[in-house]
Every structure is written in C-alpha cells, then in structure tokens.
Scaffold this motif. Structure first.
Motif, PDB file in Angstrom:
ATOM      1  N   ASP A   1       6.133 -12.581   6.760  1.00  0.00           N
ATOM      2  CA  ASP A   1       5.008 -13.496   6.699  1.00  0.00           C
ATOM      3  C   ASP A   1       3.854 -13.433   5.834  1.00  0.00           C
ATOM      4  OD1 ASP A   1       6.251 -15.162   8.774  1.00  0.00           O
ATOM      5  OD2 ASP A   1       5.494 -13.561  10.447  1.00  0.00           O
ATOM      6  N   LEU A   2       3.902 -12.117   5.501  1.00  0.00           N
ATOM      7  CA  LEU A   2       2.635 -11.446   4.658  1.00  0.00           C
ATOM      8  C   LEU A   2       3.261 -10.996   3.222  1.00  0.00           C
ATOM      9  CD1 LEU A   2       0.590  -9.138   7.168  1.00  0.00           C
ATOM     10  CD2 LEU A   2       0.231 -11.761   6.746  1.00  0.00           C
ATOM     11  N   GLY A   3       4.600 -11.189   3.089  1.00  0.00           N
ATOM     12  CA  GLY A   3       4.716 -11.165   1.743  1.00  0.00           C
ATOM     13  C   GLY A   3       4.792  -9.712   1.010  1.00  0.00           C
ATOM     14  N   LEU A   4       4.810  -8.528   1.923  1.00  0.00           N
ATOM     15  CA  LEU A   4       5.028  -7.276   1.405  1.00  0.00           C
ATOM     16  C   LEU A   4       6.404  -6.818   1.077  1.00  0.00           C
ATOM     17  CD1 LEU A   4       1.927  -7.305   2.678  1.00  0.00           C
ATOM     18  CD2 LEU A   4       2.287  -4.876   3.163  1.00  0.00           C
ATOM     19  N   ASP A   5       6.393  -5.901   0.208  1.00  0.00           N
ATOM     20  CA  ASP A   5       7.721  -5.407  -0.107  1.00  0.00           C
ATOM     21  C   ASP A   5       7.788  -3.976  -0.025  1.00  0.00           C
ATOM     22  OD1 ASP A   5       6.711  -4.481  -2.464  1.00  0.00           O
ATOM     23  OD2 ASP A   5       7.586  -6.063  -3.719  1.00  0.00           O
ATOM     24  N   SER A   6       8.855  -3.130  -0.319  1.00  0.00           N
ATOM     25  CA  SER A   6       9.152  -1.901   0.171  1.00  0.00           C
ATOM     26  C   SER A   6       7.982  -1.115  -0.877  1.00  0.00           C
ATOM     27  CB  SER A   6      10.692  -1.377  -0.460  1.00  0.00           C
ATOM     28  OG  SER A   6      10.775  -1.672  -1.692  1.00  0.00           O
ATOM     29  N   LEU A   7       7.643  -1.421  -2.154  1.00  0.00           N
ATOM     30  CA  LEU A   7       6.714  -0.874  -2.858  1.00  0.00           C
ATOM     31  C   LEU A   7       5.254  -0.713  -2.155  1.00  0.00           C
ATOM     32  CD1 LEU A   7       7.719  -1.511  -6.534  1.00  0.00           C
ATOM     33  CD2 LEU A   7       8.202   0.744  -5.155  1.00  0.00           C
ATOM     34  N   ASP A   8       5.213  -1.995  -1.558  1.00  0.00           N
ATOM     35  CA  ASP A   8       4.022  -2.184  -0.808  1.00  0.00           C
ATOM     36  C   ASP A   8       3.609  -1.210   0.359  1.00  0.00           C
ATOM     37  OD1 ASP A   8       2.518  -4.241  -2.581  1.00  0.00           O
ATOM     38  OD2 ASP A   8       3.868  -5.932  -1.589  1.00  0.00           O
ATOM     39  N   ILE A   9       4.765  -0.880   0.920  1.00  0.00           N
ATOM     40  CA  ILE A   9       4.678   0.011   1.998  1.00  0.00           C
ATOM     41  C   ILE A   9       4.153   1.440   1.489  1.00  0.00           C
ATOM     42  CG2 ILE A   9       5.894   1.340   3.837  1.00  0.00           C
ATOM     43  CD1 ILE A   9       5.508  -1.818   4.268  1.00  0.00           C
ATOM     44  N   VAL A  10       4.402   1.857   0.338  1.00  0.00           N
ATOM     45  CA  VAL A  10       3.905   2.944  -0.331  1.00  0.00           C
ATOM     46  C   VAL A  10       2.454   3.048  -0.304  1.00  0.00           C
ATOM     47  CG1 VAL A  10       3.766   4.720  -2.346  1.00  0.00           C
ATOM     48  CG2 VAL A  10       5.763   3.437  -1.608  1.00  0.00           C
ATOM     49  N   LEU A  57       0.702   0.623   1.204  1.00  0.00           N
ATOM     50  CA  LEU A  57      -0.052   0.519   2.474  1.00  0.00           C
ATOM     51  C   LEU A  57      -0.417   2.039   3.043  1.00  0.00           C
ATOM     52  CD1 LEU A  57      -0.923  -0.968   4.952  1.00  0.00           C
ATOM     53  CD2 LEU A  57       1.486  -1.010   5.745  1.00  0.00           C
ATOM     54  N   VAL A  58       0.550   3.012   2.766  1.00  0.00           N
ATOM     55  CA  VAL A  58       0.571   4.459   3.645  1.00  0.00           C
ATOM     56  C   VAL A  58      -0.683   4.832   2.785  1.00  0.00           C
ATOM     57  CG1 VAL A  58       1.544   6.596   3.603  1.00  0.00           C
ATOM     58  CG2 VAL A  58       2.853   4.599   4.283  1.00  0.00           C
ATOM     59  N   VAL A  59      -0.764   4.694   1.664  1.00  0.00           N
ATOM     60  CA  VAL A  59      -1.901   5.330   0.752  1.00  0.00           C
ATOM     61  C   VAL A  59      -3.229   4.907   1.283  1.00  0.00           C
ATOM     62  CG1 VAL A  59      -3.064   5.551  -1.537  1.00  0.00           C
ATOM     63  CG2 VAL A  59      -0.567   6.048  -1.254  1.00  0.00           C
ATOM     64  N   ALA A  60      -3.341   3.543   1.303  1.00  0.00           N
ATOM     65  CA  ALA A  60      -4.505   2.790   1.774  1.00  0.00           C
ATOM     66  C   ALA A  60      -5.044   3.031   3.141  1.00  0.00           C
ATOM     67  CB  ALA A  60      -4.331   1.456   1.658  1.00  0.00           C
ATOM     68  N   LEU A  61      -4.000   3.401   4.164  1.00  0.00           N
ATOM     69  CA  LEU A  61      -4.174   3.791   5.423  1.00  0.00           C
ATOM     70  C   LEU A  61      -4.472   4.992   5.585  1.00  0.00           C
ATOM     71  CD1 LEU A  61      -1.217   2.064   7.463  1.00  0.00           C
ATOM     72  CD2 LEU A  61      -3.825   1.263   7.438  1.00  0.00           C
ATOM     73  N   GLN A  62      -3.986   6.085   4.926  1.00  0.00           N
ATOM     74  CA  GLN A  62      -4.288   7.286   4.890  1.00  0.00           C
ATOM     75  C   GLN A  62      -5.908   7.465   4.252  1.00  0.00           C
ATOM     76  OE1 GLN A  62      -0.394  10.051   3.896  1.00  0.00           O
ATOM     77  NE2 GLN A  62      -1.789   9.229   2.020  1.00  0.00           N
ATOM     78  N   LYS A  63      -6.386   6.941   3.292  1.00  0.00           N
ATOM     79  CA  LYS A  63      -7.718   6.941   2.846  1.00  0.00           C
ATOM     80  C   LYS A  63      -8.488   6.201   3.918  1.00  0.00           C
ATOM     81  CE  LYS A  63      -9.737   5.950  -1.642  1.00  0.00           C
ATOM     82  NZ  LYS A  63      -9.771   5.335  -2.850  1.00  0.00           N
ATOM     83  N   SER A  64      -8.278   4.982   4.483  1.00  0.00           N
ATOM     84  CA  SER A  64      -9.298   4.374   5.203  1.00  0.00           C
ATOM     85  C   SER A  64      -9.345   5.181   6.498  1.00  0.00           C
ATOM     86  CB  SER A  64      -8.473   2.797   5.501  1.00  0.00           C
ATOM     87  OG  SER A  64      -9.611   2.100   6.371  1.00  0.00           O
ATOM     88  N   ASN A  98      -0.605   5.478  -5.763  1.00  0.00           N
ATOM     89  CA  ASN A  98       0.122   4.068  -5.272  1.00  0.00           C
ATOM     90  C   ASN A  98       1.322   3.870  -6.075  1.00  0.00           C
ATOM     91  OD1 ASN A  98      -0.637   2.490  -7.319  1.00  0.00           O
ATOM     92  ND2 ASN A  98      -2.487   1.966  -6.411  1.00  0.00           N
ATOM     93  N   SER A  99       2.157   2.916  -5.550  1.00  0.00           N
ATOM     94  CA  SER A  99       3.416   2.971  -6.232  1.00  0.00           C
ATOM     95  C   SER A  99       3.414   2.274  -7.423  1.00  0.00           C
ATOM     96  CB  SER A  99       4.297   1.930  -5.057  1.00  0.00           C
ATOM     97  OG  SER A  99       3.803   0.606  -4.989  1.00  0.00           O
ATOM     98  N   SER A 100       2.373   1.708  -7.765  1.00  0.00           N
ATOM     99  CA  SER A 100       2.117   0.590  -9.036  1.00  0.00           C
ATOM    100  C   SER A 100       1.934   1.234 -10.147  1.00  0.00           C
ATOM    101  CB  SER A 100       1.411  -0.398  -9.023  1.00  0.00           C
ATOM    102  OG  SER A 100      -0.007   0.156  -8.666  1.00  0.00           O
ATOM    103  N   MET A 101       1.147   2.842  -9.952  1.00  0.00           N
ATOM    104  CA  MET A 101       0.639   3.605 -10.958  1.00  0.00           C
ATOM    105  C   MET A 101       1.597   3.953 -11.955  1.00  0.00           C
ATOM    106  SD  MET A 101      -2.370   4.380 -11.390  1.00  0.00           S
ATOM    107  CE  MET A 101      -3.924   4.929 -10.580  1.00  0.00           C
ATOM    108  N   PHE A 102       2.680   4.197 -11.767  1.00  0.00           N
ATOM    109  CA  PHE A 102       3.803   4.680 -12.779  1.00  0.00           C
ATOM    110  C   PHE A 102       3.994   3.555 -13.603  1.00  0.00           C
ATOM    111  CE2 PHE A 102       8.087   4.328 -14.269  1.00  0.00           C
ATOM    112  CZ  PHE A 102       8.124   5.300 -14.968  1.00  0.00           C
ATOM    113  N   PHE A 103       4.035   2.427 -13.328  1.00  0.00           N
ATOM    114  CA  PHE A 103       4.707   1.075 -13.805  1.00  0.00           C
ATOM    115  C   PHE A 103       3.303   0.645 -14.953  1.00  0.00           C
ATOM    116  CE2 PHE A 103       7.012   1.161  -9.995  1.00  0.00           C
ATOM    117  CZ  PHE A 103       8.334   0.948 -10.405  1.00  0.00           C
ATOM    118  N   GLN A 104       2.370   1.110 -14.374  1.00  0.00           N
ATOM    119  CA  GLN A 104       0.812   0.626 -15.400  1.00  0.00           C
ATOM    120  C   GLN A 104       0.811   2.051 -16.517  1.00  0.00           C
ATOM    121  OE1 GLN A 104      -2.462   0.602 -13.054  1.00  0.00           O
ATOM    122  NE2 GLN A 104      -1.620  -0.766 -11.429  1.00  0.00           N
TER     123      GLN A 104
END
Lengths: 88, 408
Positions: free
Chosen positions: A34-43, A45-52, B132-138
């Motif tokens: 529904d929200l269109g995330l993929d496996s890389l987005d989960i990485v 998401l984890v980083v953002a949740l850790q920070k938040s 984050n996951s996109s950093m390497f690709f940038q």
C-alpha cells in the motif's frame, strides 16, 4: 511514551523519509503493497526510527515480521516499553 | 568494419544559468556571470577561493521518489538534462527500453555533497549504522550514469567516464565510437558535477583557484587574461543524444551537427601540469580523425579555465596548430568550470553558436595576457558562418580530449 506519541512520530518518519501523504497513513496499510516501500527502504526506515526514537533496532529480528503500519507502532511500543533496543 | 556516421540530435543542460539550454544560452548571450560569493566557505581553514557558479535544482519531485532517492545533486542534474535531451531529439521516452540505446555520463567522482555527508555521519564515532541505503548509490563514481539509466530505463551500454575535466568529452567520444561501430543505435552522452567546498578545496591546495576576486565574483574567472588568477568551480550537467545518421534522417530528426573527429590522449609527463606538446598531438589527431586540415575549423571552444599555466599551454598549442586564423573563446567566464560537465555543456553552447552563426566572446578577457597571445581571441561578439568546430578539454591526471563537429 504514549501510543499517540509513537503513532505521531512514526507517521512523521513515513511522511518525511518516504514522502507519503498523511491520509494514506492508516494503521492497516501494508508498508510494501500500500505504501510502496521496498527492501532498501526498510534500511532507511530503521535508520530513521533509530534517530527518531533514540533506539538501536538494527539487529532486532522482529523487524522482519513487520508488514503493516500497525506492526511498526507495535514494534516500537514493545521496544520502548521493554526498555529494549539499547539507546544509540 | 562498417563505420556509421554519427550525429547529434538532442541536447539538454542544467547549468548555473538555469535548468535548460535556453537559460544557458540566454545567460551567455547577455554576457552575464553566474559566479557568486559563497557564504560560509570562510569556515574552511586554508580555503582561499570563496566563489563558485552554482546551479539550482528545480522540479526534482517530478522524478519519482523510488528513483530519486539514489540521486545526489549531480545525478538529478544529469537525469533532468538527459530527459531534456531525449525530448529535444524527439524520442519518445516510452520507446527507450526497447531501443538499442545506452548512456555514457562522466564525472570526476560521485556526488561531492553525498560523499561529504556520508563521512560526516560515519567518521565522528566510526558508526555506519546511521547511513541510509541510498548513500552508496549517490557516492559511487558511476552514480550519474547509473541513475540516468535507471530513470530512463536504458537497457544498452551504461558507462561512466571518469577523467576529471575531460569526463564528458570522453563520454561523448565513447558514445561516438559505440554508434560509429554499430554497437549502439543511440547514446545519451555527457557529464555532471557538483560545487562543494571540498571540490574547490582540491584545486585550492594546488593554488589553481581564483582567490583574488572573492569580493568581485563576476570578474572571475578570466580566461587568457593578464590578470587571471585561477579557476572557479561551477556545477550542472550537459547531455547530448548521439545517433546513427541514417536513423536520424529516417525519422526526420533535427540534426545539430555530425561528429567527425575525436581523440583523447595522455600527456605522459605530469599529473597536474598541462603540457603543450600533448595538447597539440591531441588536436592534430582529432583533425586527422575528421579528415580535415586546421584551416577548415571555423571556431575553437577552448578549455581555458583561467589557470596561469593551463591557459598559457593551451594558447601555445592552439597557436602551433592553427596560428592566429581561427577564432577562439572560452565559456568559463560565464559559468565557471563545470569540471566533468564542462565538455558537454560547452559543446552544447558551441552547437547553438554554430546554429546561430555567432561566436560569443570570452567573458572577462579584457587584456590578453602576453603568454596567451598569438591566437585569434574573440573579445566581442563575432557573426560568422560556422561549419566546423573543435572542442577542447584538458584534465588533471594528464588527460586531453578534443572533438570535431561539422554542420550537416
């Protein structure tokens, strides 16, 4: 941390990191389908949740079971209330 | 082996003058300088040059987030320039995945800002968990090429030429060879680069930047001028569409020019000192490749970045090959040195000059330096029929490149 605070902060992560409109952030929304995330987005998401939330959840096995937004709220709630996910 | 004729049928640019080719040409035509004072650069200890020509990112949300997340600034510049070039060439983006089409997009390195951000996140506590996951690709060296390919769904050759300031001319040269040899039908070729204090800093430590005009930014850089004191970094992207001549004719495409000659070589002598002899060899070989003599060139778009040594060597090399007969100008005074993007952006502007029959002068060239004299410097607008042009690029690393284009 109250349930409302967890929902609010989590939703903010989805709005800011993944550019998802507020209206689409329903508890039952499937984060992939529904929200269109993929496996890389989960990485991210984890980083953002850790920070938040000031937690370290990178190695939490239960992340793999997350499917819906409600699952995210529940996951964070469990971590925060159990005092788990060592502060990063 | 069969050799195809190769023509340029599309062009796109994001430059310090704006987000399309029209904005670039308007800035040059009006004789404006895009160089400005950079607030905050004085925080960098030892950085002497506080000027740059920055480009603005506009409408980046038109690129879907799923694609955009892997793009640093330079990849957004390139994706937008490449899309413009496709549209300009009249190629339907929906048809691209089925075409024998690739891209060669060069740059000195990956996104300077992203690389800097990654290290700032990672190094203070030696902690990679916040990346984050996109950093390497940038950050990766082929970030612009890969992102353009992903964005436009290219399925052919995907290449990144990394030769500092010769990157995009090498990309166009590589695309020329691929289409000439029939390996690809269409190639999107060009380059991209970002302004960042660490990028200017890399030239600054070599004393190659302009440091004497921090409070008069529009007066620098000053290619070939007596008072030149170094280069000014710029940013943006230029991309051209190369395709087989027969294909372009068959689909009634507008043809800017045919690429008829190209060469790249190493100077074999020094990593940062420009070398006249190797520049001469490079230009002569490009002319031989085009099957023409020096007198057939109508305009030379010089590399001339306004460094003391580089301009002198280039002027001497041009003098040796062409004497004082061929008009020469540099566009660095308008948009700074867009490094890996400069070859493509300046070629695009030169093709427009060819189309319009005008040569825009070297901005800030007020007093021709004695060590750059003896060539035909363009110091005021020249109206002239332009049939054949030569574009030069000379890069750190001791790498030269020269491209010849002829009006069709």
């Amino acid at each position: 941390m109250t349930e409302e605070e967890i929902i609010e902060k989590t939703n903010k992560v989805f709005e800011e990191s993944f550019e998802i409109e507020k209206e689409r952030l329903q508890p039952g929304a499937h984060i992939f389908n529904d929200l269109g995330l993929d496996s890389l987005d989960i990485v991210d998401l984890v980083v953002a949740l850790q920070k938040s939330f000031g937690v370290n959840i990178r190695n939490e096995e239960k992340i793999r079971d997350i499917r819906t937004l409600q699952d995210v709220y529940q996951f964070i709630s469990t971590i925060k209330n159990a005092g788990g996910g060592k502060a990063s | 082996m069969k050799s195809n004729r190769v023509v340029i049928t599309g062009a796109g640019a994001v430059s310090p003058f704006g987000c399309d080719v029209e904005a670039l040409m308007a800035g040059i035509e009006q004789g404006r300088s895009a160089v400005r004072f950079m607030e905050g650069w004085d925080q960098y200890i030892g950085l002497r040059s506080h000027v740059a020509a920055t480009a603005e990112i506009k409408d980046e949300r038109a690129i879907p987030r799923q694609k955009r997340r892997f793009m640093g600034r330079m990849s957004i510049f390139s994706a937008q320039a490449a899309e413009q070039a496709l549209v300009d060439a009249g190629i339907d983006p929906a048809m691209v995945p089925q075409m024998k089409m690739g891209c060669a997009i060069g740059s000195t390195m990956g996104s300077a800002k992203s690389i800097n951000d990654a290290f700032e996140i990672m190094l203070p506590h030696k902690d990679i968990s916040q990346l984050n996951s996109s950093m390497f690709f940038q950050c990766m060296s082929h970030t612009a090429a890969a992102n353009v390919a992903q964005y436009l769904e290219l399925t052919g050759y995907i290449m990144a030429t990394s030769a500092a300031c010769a990157s995009s001319l090498q990309a166009i040269g590589a695309g020329y060879d691929l289409v000439r040899l029939g390996r690809q039908d269409v190639m999107l070729c060009g380059g991209s680069e970002e302004v960042h204090p660490t990028v200017t800093g890399s030239f600054d430590v070599l004393m190659a930047t302009s440091a004497g005009f921090n409070h008069a930014p529009s007066k620098t850089p000053r290619p070939f001028d007596r008072d030149r004191d170094g280069l000014v970094c710029g940013e943006g992207s230029g991309v051209v569409v190369l395709e087989k001549y027969e294909r372009a004719i068959k689909r009634n495409a507008r043809i800017y020019a045919e690429i008829t000659g190209y060469n790249t070589n190493g100077n074999g002598s020094h990593v940062s000192q420009s070398n006249r002899e190797s520049m001469v060899r490079c230009m002569k070989q490009a002319l031989r490749d085009a099957g023409i003599v020096p007198g057939e060139i109508d305009y030379i778009n010089a590399h001339a970045t306004a460094t003391l040594q580089g301009d002198k060597e280039e002027a001497e090399a041009i003098k040796e090959v062409f004497g004082a007969s061929v008009p020469v100008s540099s566009l660095k005074g308008y948009i700074g040195h867009t490094l890996g993007a400069s070859g493509a952006i300046e070629l695009i502007a030169s093709l427009r000059m060819m189309q319009r029959g005008v040569i825009y002068p070297t901005l800030n060239l007020e007093n021709i330096s004695p060590d750059c004299a003896g060539i035909n410097h363009v110091t005021a607008l020249v109206t002239k029929n332009i049939e054949v042009i030569l574009k030069n690029c000379f890069a750190f690393g001791g790498i030269n490149a020269a491209l010849v284009c002829r009006k069709v």
